[in-house]
Write a protein that holds these residues in place. Structure first.
Motif, mmCIF file in Angstrom:
data_model
loop_
_atom_site.group_PDB
_atom_site.id
_atom_site.type_symbol
_atom_site.label_atom_id
_atom_site.label_comp_id
_atom_site.label_asym_id
_atom_site.label_seq_id
_atom_site.Cartn_x
_atom_site.Cartn_y
_atom_site.Cartn_z
ATOM 1 N N PHE A 3 0.724 -1.209 0.039
ATOM 2 C CA PHE A 3 0.276 0.015 -0.078
ATOM 3 C C PHE A 3 0.796 0.869 0.208
ATOM 4 C CE2 PHE A 3 -3.650 -2.567 1.344
ATOM 5 C CZ PHE A 3 -4.555 -2.391 0.565
ATOM 6 N N TYR A 21 -5.714 -5.150 6.330
ATOM 7 C CA TYR A 21 -5.605 -6.167 4.961
ATOM 8 C C TYR A 21 -3.723 -5.348 4.166
ATOM 9 C CZ TYR A 21 -10.418 -3.844 3.657
ATOM 10 O OH TYR A 21 -11.505 -3.390 3.587
ATOM 11 N N GLU A 23 -2.224 -6.008 1.571
ATOM 12 C CA GLU A 23 -1.618 -5.751 0.443
ATOM 13 C C GLU A 23 -3.350 -5.178 -0.201
ATOM 14 O OE1 GLU A 23 -1.100 -9.159 -2.988
ATOM 15 O OE2 GLU A 23 0.726 -8.956 -1.536
ATOM 16 N N THR A 25 -6.150 -4.537 -3.309
ATOM 17 C CA THR A 25 -5.973 -6.033 -4.629
ATOM 18 C C THR A 25 -5.853 -5.312 -5.804
ATOM 19 O OG1 THR A 25 -7.776 -4.305 -5.005
ATOM 20 C CG2 THR A 25 -8.319 -6.175 -2.985
ATOM 21 N N GLN A 28 -6.887 -2.050 -6.866
ATOM 22 C CA GLN A 28 -6.957 -0.492 -5.898
ATOM 23 C C GLN A 28 -5.161 -0.407 -6.542
ATOM 24 O OE1 GLN A 28 -6.897 -2.858 -2.139
ATOM 25 N NE2 GLN A 28 -9.347 -2.220 -2.009
ATOM 26 N N THR A 47 -18.309 -6.049 -7.948
ATOM 27 C CA THR A 47 -18.401 -6.027 -6.488
ATOM 28 C C THR A 47 -17.574 -6.918 -5.808
ATOM 29 O OG1 THR A 47 -20.490 -6.838 -5.831
ATOM 30 C CG2 THR A 47 -20.652 -5.101 -5.979
ATOM 31 N N GLY A 48 -17.008 -6.958 -4.473
ATOM 32 C CA GLY A 48 -15.513 -8.061 -4.358
ATOM 33 C C GLY A 48 -14.821 -8.017 -4.653
ATOM 34 N N THR A 49 -14.838 -6.411 -5.516
ATOM 35 C CA THR A 49 -12.453 -7.006 -6.341
ATOM 36 C C THR A 49 -12.132 -5.533 -5.180
ATOM 37 O OG1 THR A 49 -13.849 -5.053 -7.466
ATOM 38 C CG2 THR A 49 -13.715 -7.097 -7.914
ATOM 39 N N GLY A 50 -12.815 -4.971 -4.122
ATOM 40 C CA GLY A 50 -12.514 -3.934 -3.901
ATOM 41 C C GLY A 50 -12.482 -2.181 -4.186
ATOM 42 N N LYS A 51 -13.185 -2.580 -4.802
ATOM 43 C CA LYS A 51 -13.225 -1.431 -5.598
ATOM 44 C C LYS A 51 -13.782 -0.295 -5.178
ATOM 45 C CE LYS A 51 -17.594 -2.044 -7.680
ATOM 46 N NZ LYS A 51 -18.834 -1.273 -7.566
ATOM 47 N N THR A 52 -14.599 -0.354 -3.814
ATOM 48 C CA THR A 52 -14.622 0.999 -3.339
ATOM 49 C C THR A 52 -13.105 1.086 -1.934
ATOM 50 O OG1 THR A 52 -17.110 -0.965 -2.306
ATOM 51 C CG2 THR A 52 -16.574 1.350 -1.489
ATOM 52 N N ASP A 310 -22.502 -5.201 0.510
ATOM 53 C CA ASP A 310 -20.519 -5.537 1.512
ATOM 54 C C ASP A 310 -20.682 -6.574 2.359
ATOM 55 O OD1 ASP A 310 -18.210 -6.144 2.478
ATOM 56 O OD2 ASP A 310 -17.870 -3.934 3.215
ATOM 57 N N PRO A 312 -18.942 -9.865 3.149
ATOM 58 C CA PRO A 312 -17.904 -10.882 3.192
ATOM 59 C C PRO A 312 -18.230 -12.201 3.007
ATOM 60 C CG PRO A 312 -17.230 -9.160 4.716
ATOM 61 C CD PRO A 312 -18.611 -8.664 4.328
ATOM 62 N N ARG A 338 -16.066 -14.541 -2.554
ATOM 63 C CA ARG A 338 -14.540 -13.101 -2.378
ATOM 64 C C ARG A 338 -13.783 -13.587 -1.367
ATOM 65 N NH1 ARG A 338 -19.080 -8.332 -0.622
ATOM 66 N NH2 ARG A 338 -18.913 -7.742 -3.220
HETATM 67 P P1 AMP Z 1 -16.320 -3.864 -2.817
HETATM 68 O O1 AMP Z 1 -15.349 -4.589 -4.052
HETATM 69 O O2 AMP Z 1 -15.187 -3.125 -2.121
HETATM 70 O O3 AMP Z 1 -17.450 -4.392 -2.069
HETATM 71 O O4 AMP Z 1 -14.889 -4.826 -1.558
HETATM 72 C C1 AMP Z 1 -15.042 -6.252 -1.389
HETATM 73 C C2 AMP Z 1 -14.625 -6.988 0.113
HETATM 74 O O5 AMP Z 1 -13.169 -6.744 -0.124
HETATM 75 C C3 AMP Z 1 -15.024 -5.512 1.240
HETATM 76 O O6 AMP Z 1 -15.180 -6.333 2.208
HETATM 77 C C4 AMP Z 1 -13.343 -4.811 1.694
HETATM 78 O O7 AMP Z 1 -13.591 -5.274 3.049
HETATM 79 C C5 AMP Z 1 -12.609 -6.454 1.084
HETATM 80 N N1 AMP Z 1 -11.218 -5.367 1.277
HETATM 81 C C6 AMP Z 1 -11.248 -4.790 0.243
HETATM 82 N N2 AMP Z 1 -9.866 -4.328 0.268
HETATM 83 C C7 AMP Z 1 -9.287 -4.993 0.361
HETATM 84 C C8 AMP Z 1 -7.508 -5.316 0.880
HETATM 85 N N3 AMP Z 1 -6.906 -4.797 -0.080
HETATM 86 N N4 AMP Z 1 -7.512 -6.341 1.217
HETATM 87 C C9 AMP Z 1 -8.799 -7.479 1.483
HETATM 88 N N5 AMP Z 1 -9.941 -7.009 1.635
HETATM 89 C C10 AMP Z 1 -10.106 -6.167 1.087
#
Ligand code: AMP
Length: 466
Positions: A3, A21, A23, A25, A28, A47-52, A310, A312, A338
């Motif tokens: 990061f 976290y 590292e 995703t 990110q 969703t699920g990729t950590g895009k938020t 969200d 997980p 996920r």
């Molecule tokens: P999202 O795709 O934004 O809905 O995120 C999906 C899930 O991934 C959420 O539960 C986040 O808390 C988790 N997440 C986001 N970034 C990371 C990361 N770098 N490492 C592990 N989990 C993550």
């Protein structure tokens, strides 16, 4: 890549560390440096990729300089549903724990007064659904001329929900010089047109091909009869047969069916909640919270309500109905498996739904394997007569008897195989919640064979009364 290499601020890095976290995703790692460099961005990610966090973390870093002014938000995030908007707000709370930023949430179903107060105080971050945002704008409560960063999230869902004209309007209300971050799981032509119109020289970051279902999800297909009641029996069978089920989302295509199915599963003793667009905000958030903390095991939901939630740790997804849009299938099964965890997605398909299965398989580029254990519970036709006259308690009891007598049941129209000999505990039932489960009702566990004879019954309204 750690990061620390992404150009994020110290405060943000400290918050990321606190979340655990290790590292970034892929989305990110790829997107954050561009966002930090103030580039427009198209992120193609589910969703699920950590895009938020992919947009929240750099936004927080960039917001550290400058201050909010009354009614003039500095950044604007558009979300298609209230739940998604609320989740993004939560992300700001978690990742923004070292910041003193004001976040305002403008969503339907809650009073304008509270939202007005927040706007009047000045919001650094405004998270909104398009309709409510325009309502506030038209009432003169909001100026969008101070927006420095505009995020359009889940754009393909915005398209499905008919929000594109609103989005176009909002894009014209924010300054031309703003930075735009645009996220969509898929890029249909209407969405591409939108990006061509409103983004300037964007970088494109794609983390997964649109037809690539999560590799960690074990998918299967169970045949189901067309009658709703029998289909529900197949679902119950699949739920009980599922291995290692911790919790599950059960998707229906229609809101009405969400209600019916929830009621039915409840009557059969399952620990279940429902999520659909007609429930008010408070009910939806309360149900979601109960699902997240494990109070509810099964969540029956429509696509719109469940989009982008969200949650997980969902172990299973059941498609009670085959989604009519193949892309929705990808979104639904993306609720499980996920962040590298394994998950299972089981889809029930009636003969009429096979055409939708075909288009999903085309999108996936491979067939969905048949479920190992696709046999439903004993035939509804074998149930004792006049169950509808009995109270729910007795019906639940009868459901237990049906299980006990599975071996005696006649073969099922919808079941390619006979009931499996494997006996798996129905772990989903609420322990000790139903007194009726302990009571001996009628003949108790013994069901005489004459009661198991198929009987012809008049069609009933499919109102979940089984
Ligand atoms: P999202 O795709 O934004 O809905 O995120 C999906 C899930 O991934 C959420 O539960 C986040 O808390 C988790 N997440 C986001 N970034 C990371 C990361 N770098 N490492 C592990 N989990 C993550």
């Amino acid at each position: 890549m750690p990061f620390t290499d992404l150009g994020l601020s110290e405060k943000v890095l400290a918050a990321v560390k606190a979340t655990g976290y290790t590292e970034p995703t892929p989305i990110q790692a790829e997107a954050i440096p561009h966002v930090m460099a103030a580039r427009d961005l198209i992120g193609i990610a589910q969703t699920g990729t950590g895009k938020t966090a992919g947009f929240v973390l750099p936004m927080l870093s960039r917001l550290e300089r400058g201050r909010a002014r009354a009614r003039m938000p500095r950044t604007l995030i558009l979300e298609p549903t209230r739940e998604l908007a609320a989740q993004v707000e939560e992300s700001f709370t978690v990742y923004g724990q070292n910041h003193r930023l004001t976040v305002a949430l403008l969503i339907g179903g809650v009073s304008f007064d509270e939202q007005n107060k927040k706007l009047d105080r000045g919001a650094d971050v405004l998270i909104a659904t398009p309709g409510r945002l325009l309502d506030h704008f038209e009432r003169g409560r909001l100026l969008l001329t101070g927006v420095e960063i505009l995020v359009i999230d889940e754009a393909d869902r915005m398209l499905d929900m008919g929000f594109i004209p609103d989005i176009e309007r909002i894009c014209k209300l924010v300054p031309f010089t703003r930075q735009t971050l645009f996220f969509s799981a898929t890029m249909p032509p209407e969405i591409q047109k939108l990006t061509g119109q409103f983004l300037q020289n964007p970088v494109r970051v794609e983390v997964q091909q649109q037809n690539k279902a999560a590799e960690t999800v074990a998918q299967s297909l169970a045949s189901a009869p067309s009658t709703p009641k029998e289909k529900r029996a197949v679902l119950r069978h699949q739920i009980n047969a599922a291995q290692n089920l911790a919790n599950a989302i059960v998707f229906c295509n229609r809101k009405r069916d969400v209600t019916i199915l929830e009621r039915s599963l409840k009557r059969h003793g399952f620990n279940v909640g429902a999520l659909h667009g007609d429930l008010d905000q408070h009910q939806r958030m309360a149900t979601l919270a109960r699902f997240r903390n494990g109070e509810i095991t099964l969540l029956v939901a429509s696509d719109v309500a469940a989009r982008g939630l969200d949650i997980p740790a969902v172990s299973h997804v059941f498609n009670f109905d085959v989604p009519t849009h193949a892309e929705d299938y990808i979104h639904r099964i993306g609720r499980t498996g996920r962040a590298g965890r394994s998950g299972s997605a089981i889809t029930l398909a009636t003969p009429n739904e096979r055409k939708y299965v075909a288009s999903i398989e085309k999108l996936l580029g491979r067939p969905i394997p048949a479920a190992d254990d696709a046999a439903p519970e004993p035939a509804p036709a074998a149930e004792p007569v006049a169950p509808e006259a009995k109270p729910a308690k007795s019906r639940r009891r009868r459901g237990e008897r049906k299980k006990a007598s599975a071996a005696e049941a006649p073969p099922q129209e919808a079941a390619p195989k006979s009931a499996s000999a494997k006996s798996k505990a129905p772990v989903k039932r609420k322990p000790g919640k139903h007194k009726a489960d302990q009571e001996v009702v009628g003949l108790g566990d013994h069901v005489p064979n004459f009661l198991l004879r198929p009987v012809r019954r008049a069609n009933r309204v499919a109102d979940g009364s089984d």
